[in-house]
Design a protein around this motif. Sequence first.
Motif, PDB file in Angstrom:
ATOM      1  N   THR A   1       0.835  -1.206   0.000  1.00 52.88           N
ATOM      2  CA  THR A   1       0.000   0.000   0.000  1.00 52.88           C
ATOM      3  C   THR A   1       0.866   1.251   0.000  1.00 52.88           C
ATOM      4  OG1 THR A   1      -1.761  -1.156   1.193  1.00 52.88           O
ATOM      5  CG2 THR A   1      -1.800   1.247   1.251  1.00 52.88           C
ATOM      6  N   THR A   2       1.967   1.206   0.732  1.00 52.94           N
ATOM      7  CA  THR A   2       2.894   2.333   0.751  1.00 52.94           C
ATOM      8  C   THR A   2       3.435   2.604  -0.652  1.00 52.94           C
ATOM      9  OG1 THR A   2       3.570   1.926   3.045  1.00 52.94           O
ATOM     10  CG2 THR A   2       5.091   3.181   1.660  1.00 52.94           C
ATOM     11  N   ALA A   3       3.807   1.539  -1.362  1.00 51.89           N
ATOM     12  CA  ALA A   3       4.320   1.690  -2.725  1.00 51.89           C
ATOM     13  C   ALA A   3       3.281   2.327  -3.630  1.00 51.89           C
ATOM     14  CB  ALA A   3       4.739   0.332  -3.281  1.00 51.89           C
ATOM     15  N   ASP A   4       2.021   1.905  -3.490  1.00 51.65           N
ATOM     16  CA  ASP A   4       0.948   2.481  -4.306  1.00 51.65           C
ATOM     17  C   ASP A   4       0.777   3.971  -4.017  1.00 51.65           C
ATOM     18  OD1 ASP A   4       0.450   0.071  -5.516  1.00 51.65           O
ATOM     19  OD2 ASP A   4      -1.179  -0.496  -4.166  1.00 51.65           O
ATOM     20  N   TRP A   5       0.815   4.335  -2.738  1.00 51.24           N
ATOM     21  CA  TRP A   5       0.625   5.726  -2.375  1.00 51.24           C
ATOM     22  C   TRP A   5       1.831   6.585  -2.739  1.00 51.24           C
ATOM     23  CZ3 TRP A   5      -3.214   8.838  -1.478  1.00 51.24           C
ATOM     24  CH2 TRP A   5      -4.448   8.306  -1.127  1.00 51.24           C
ATOM     25  N   TYR A   6       3.015   6.052  -2.551  1.00 52.16           N
ATOM     26  CA  TYR A   6       4.211   6.800  -2.952  1.00 52.16           C
ATOM     27  C   TYR A   6       4.166   7.114  -4.445  1.00 52.16           C
ATOM     28  CZ  TYR A   6       6.925   6.469   1.406  1.00 52.16           C
ATOM     29  OH  TYR A   6       7.395   6.622   2.688  1.00 52.16           O
ATOM     30  N   ARG A   7       3.754   6.132  -5.239  1.00 60.13           N
ATOM     31  CA  ARG A   7       3.656   6.344  -6.675  1.00 60.13           C
ATOM     32  C   ARG A   7       2.563   7.377  -6.998  1.00 60.13           C
ATOM     33  NH1 ARG A   7       3.502   1.603  -7.843  1.00 60.13           N
ATOM     34  NH2 ARG A   7       1.269   1.206  -7.961  1.00 60.13           N
ATOM     35  N   ALA A   8       1.425   7.282  -6.310  1.00 61.02           N
ATOM     36  CA  ALA A   8       0.333   8.229  -6.549  1.00 61.02           C
ATOM     37  C   ALA A   8       0.751   9.652  -6.188  1.00 61.02           C
ATOM     38  CB  ALA A   8      -0.903   7.817  -5.738  1.00 61.02           C
ATOM     39  N   ILE A   9       1.493   9.809  -5.104  1.00 58.25           N
ATOM     40  CA  ILE A   9       1.963  11.134  -4.692  1.00 58.25           C
ATOM     41  C   ILE A   9       2.904  11.704  -5.740  1.00 58.25           C
ATOM     42  CG2 ILE A   9       3.332  12.392  -2.986  1.00 58.25           C
ATOM     43  CD1 ILE A   9       2.278  10.309  -0.907  1.00 58.25           C
ATOM     44  N   ARG A  10       3.862  10.883  -6.202  1.00 53.73           N
ATOM     45  CA  ARG A  10       4.793  11.350  -7.229  1.00 53.73           C
ATOM     46  C   ARG A  10       4.063  11.765  -8.496  1.00 53.73           C
ATOM     47  NH1 ARG A  10       7.732   6.854  -5.546  1.00 53.73           N
ATOM     48  NH2 ARG A  10       7.031   5.671  -7.376  1.00 53.73           N
ATOM     49  N   GLU A  11       3.107  10.939  -8.926  1.00 61.36           N
ATOM     50  CA  GLU A  11       2.386  11.243 -10.154  1.00 61.36           C
ATOM     51  C   GLU A  11       1.548  12.508 -10.010  1.00 61.36           C
ATOM     52  OE1 GLU A  11       0.205   7.717 -10.961  1.00 61.36           O
ATOM     53  OE2 GLU A  11       1.928   6.623 -11.762  1.00 61.36           O
ATOM     54  N   SER A  12       0.942  12.692  -8.835  1.00 62.61           N
ATOM     55  CA  SER A  12       0.127  13.885  -8.595  1.00 62.61           C
ATOM     56  C   SER A  12       0.982  15.144  -8.642  1.00 62.61           C
ATOM     57  CB  SER A  12      -0.570  13.769  -7.229  1.00 62.61           C
ATOM     58  OG  SER A  12      -1.345  14.921  -6.955  1.00 62.61           O
ATOM     59  N   ILE A  13       2.155  15.088  -8.004  1.00 63.06           N
ATOM     60  CA  ILE A  13       3.059  16.242  -8.007  1.00 63.06           C
ATOM     61  C   ILE A  13       3.573  16.511  -9.413  1.00 63.06           C
ATOM     62  CG2 ILE A  13       5.322  17.062  -7.219  1.00 63.06           C
ATOM     63  CD1 ILE A  13       4.765  15.616  -4.571  1.00 63.06           C
ATOM     64  N   THR A  14       3.896  15.449 -10.147  1.00 62.79           N
ATOM     65  CA  THR A  14       4.393  15.616 -11.504  1.00 62.79           C
ATOM     66  C   THR A  14       3.346  16.256 -12.401  1.00 62.79           C
ATOM     67  OG1 THR A  14       5.844  13.692 -11.272  1.00 62.79           O
ATOM     68  CG2 THR A  14       5.357  14.423 -13.512  1.00 62.79           C
ATOM     69  N   MET A  15       2.083  15.801 -12.294  1.00 62.18           N
ATOM     70  CA  MET A  15       1.025  16.376 -13.125  1.00 62.18           C
ATOM     71  C   MET A  15       0.791  17.844 -12.795  1.00 62.18           C
ATOM     72  SD  MET A  15       0.384  14.097 -15.226  1.00 62.18           S
ATOM     73  CE  MET A  15      -0.880  15.054 -16.062  1.00 62.18           C
ATOM     74  N   ALA A  16       0.864  18.192 -11.507  1.00 63.41           N
ATOM     75  CA  ALA A  16       0.716  19.595 -11.117  1.00 63.41           C
ATOM     76  C   ALA A  16       1.866  20.426 -11.677  1.00 63.41           C
ATOM     77  CB  ALA A  16       0.667  19.715  -9.592  1.00 63.41           C
ATOM     78  N   PHE A  17       3.056  19.844 -11.667  1.00 60.88           N
ATOM     79  CA  PHE A  17       4.236  20.515 -12.212  1.00 60.88           C
ATOM     80  C   PHE A  17       4.074  20.748 -13.706  1.00 60.88           C
ATOM     81  CE2 PHE A  17       8.394  20.743 -14.109  1.00 60.88           C
ATOM     82  CZ  PHE A  17       9.137  21.499 -13.222  1.00 60.88           C
ATOM     83  N   LEU A  18       3.590  19.726 -14.422  1.00 61.22           N
ATOM     84  CA  LEU A  18       3.422  19.835 -15.866  1.00 61.22           C
ATOM     85  C   LEU A  18       2.405  20.921 -16.220  1.00 61.22           C
ATOM     86  CD1 LEU A  18       3.351  16.054 -16.858  1.00 61.22           C
ATOM     87  CD2 LEU A  18       5.213  17.680 -17.205  1.00 61.22           C
ATOM     88  N   GLN A  19       1.337  21.031 -15.439  1.00 62.76           N
ATOM     89  CA  GLN A  19       0.333  22.053 -15.693  1.00 62.76           C
ATOM     90  C   GLN A  19       0.883  23.449 -15.415  1.00 62.76           C
ATOM     91  OE1 GLN A  19      -3.069  20.924 -13.337  1.00 62.76           O
ATOM     92  NE2 GLN A  19      -3.393  19.035 -14.476  1.00 62.76           N
ATOM     93  N   ASP A  20       1.701  23.568 -14.362  1.00 59.48           N
ATOM     94  CA  ASP A  20       2.255  24.870 -13.986  1.00 59.48           C
ATOM     95  C   ASP A  20       3.270  25.365 -15.006  1.00 59.48           C
ATOM     96  OD1 ASP A  20       2.875  27.049 -11.948  1.00 59.48           O
ATOM     97  OD2 ASP A  20       4.831  26.098 -12.146  1.00 59.48           O
ATOM     98  N   GLN A  21       4.057  24.468 -15.577  1.00 59.54           N
ATOM     99  CA  GLN A  21       5.113  24.907 -16.476  1.00 59.54           C
ATOM    100  C   GLN A  21       4.578  25.447 -17.800  1.00 59.54           C
ATOM    101  OE1 GLN A  21       7.704  21.607 -17.290  1.00 59.54           O
ATOM    102  NE2 GLN A  21       6.345  20.670 -18.774  1.00 59.54           N
ATOM    103  N   ASP A  22       3.331  25.114 -18.124  1.00 57.37           N
ATOM    104  CA  ASP A  22       2.752  25.622 -19.362  1.00 57.37           C
ATOM    105  C   ASP A  22       2.621  27.139 -19.347  1.00 57.37           C
ATOM    106  OD1 ASP A  22       2.571  23.088 -20.385  1.00 57.37           O
ATOM    107  OD2 ASP A  22       0.490  22.787 -19.775  1.00 57.37           O
ATOM    108  N   ASP A  23       2.578  27.726 -18.152  1.00 59.09           N
ATOM    109  CA  ASP A  23       2.412  29.178 -18.030  1.00 59.09           C
ATOM    110  C   ASP A  23       3.739  29.920 -18.054  1.00 59.09           C
ATOM    111  OD1 ASP A  23      -0.324  28.793 -17.779  1.00 59.09           O
ATOM    112  OD2 ASP A  23      -0.201  28.595 -15.599  1.00 59.09           O
ATOM    113  N   ARG A  24       4.845  29.204 -18.094  1.00 61.25           N
ATOM    114  CA  ARG A  24       6.165  29.835 -18.081  1.00 61.25           C
ATOM    115  C   ARG A  24       6.752  29.886 -19.479  1.00 61.25           C
ATOM    116  NH1 ARG A  24       9.208  26.242 -13.825  1.00 61.25           N
ATOM    117  NH2 ARG A  24       7.621  24.718 -14.397  1.00 61.25           N
ATOM    118  N   GLY A  25       7.700  30.817 -19.673  1.00 64.49           N
ATOM    119  CA  GLY A  25       8.343  30.942 -20.973  1.00 64.49           C
ATOM    120  C   GLY A  25       9.402  29.881 -21.187  1.00 64.49           C
ATOM    121  N   LYS A  26      10.141  29.997 -22.279  1.00 63.84           N
ATOM    122  CA  LYS A  26      11.169  29.028 -22.609  1.00 63.84           C
ATOM    123  C   LYS A  26      12.402  29.241 -21.740  1.00 63.84           C
ATOM    124  CE  LYS A  26       9.810  28.482 -27.460  1.00 63.84           C
ATOM    125  NZ  LYS A  26      10.283  28.473 -28.876  1.00 63.84           N
ATOM    126  N   ILE A  27      13.184  28.176 -21.580  1.00 61.65           N
ATOM    127  CA  ILE A  27      14.454  28.274 -20.878  1.00 61.65           C
ATOM    128  C   ILE A  27      15.581  28.365 -21.902  1.00 61.65           C
ATOM    129  CG2 ILE A  27      13.674  27.066 -18.818  1.00 61.65           C
ATOM    130  CD1 ILE A  27      14.930  24.524 -19.885  1.00 61.65           C
TER     131      ILE A  27
END
Length: 260
Positions: free
Chosen positions: A115-141
Amino acid sequence: MSAWSRTWLEQRVLRTKEEAIAWAQSAGLLLSSVQCRQHRAPMVFYPNRGPFGSFRCPKHAKHRSSEPSEVSAASGSIFEDSKLPLDKVLRLMFEWSCDASYEVTHRETGVSSRTTADWYRAIRESITMAFLQDQDDRGKIGGPGCVVQVDEAKFGRRKYHRGRTIEGHWVLGMIQDGSQDLRLVVCPGNSRTSKTLTPIIVDHVADDTTMGMSIIGSTIKRTLLIQGMVLIPKGSSPVGVRRESSSGTGEYLKKISQTT
């Protein structure tokens, strides 16, 4: 891990179910308000309804409606389909943030390794998806005189902790040297061809950038050269450009895609 931080969690957040819900709402983890679409009025929150609290529209009792009369505070969140109570999940999140092993997490929370493995993976994926959505509002590097390192990694389950990934998604990462501005993009269709990777790089990296990458195919190379980019081996810097200290793209990808 800090004993004080764990004590703070237990004494300030998890003393009661109501306090845990209130904290999660203040942190944006649970819904704090819901508008009834039928009556265009705020729904009333009942913290003791369901494991995470629920919102109800008081007018639904008087009027028939096709709209749902009750909405869970966990709706649309990482908690939505959880079979664990809120206090357990928050403890798991704390242990994950401390980079705790499954053994330590089981000792502190009583939750099984699976269960810990499932939740750790879900947390990582949730943070990654939030990161991907946020970066769309930023310019190029990148840009003239800047070095951008490019790498790829596969996000997914790890079998037997031997580093072999399965059922995952390929992600392309880009970071400018001397910066913490990381860009992550999920490869469409799990494809890593030049036809897929080239548009991603062009969309996120400015023209005339020096690119450090190990995935340079002939098509990618031609396209990036047309954009005025300079191509160098991953992890190195061109003559005359000082490479400032920063964590490499590969290190970031390894960190957020690893199982433990």
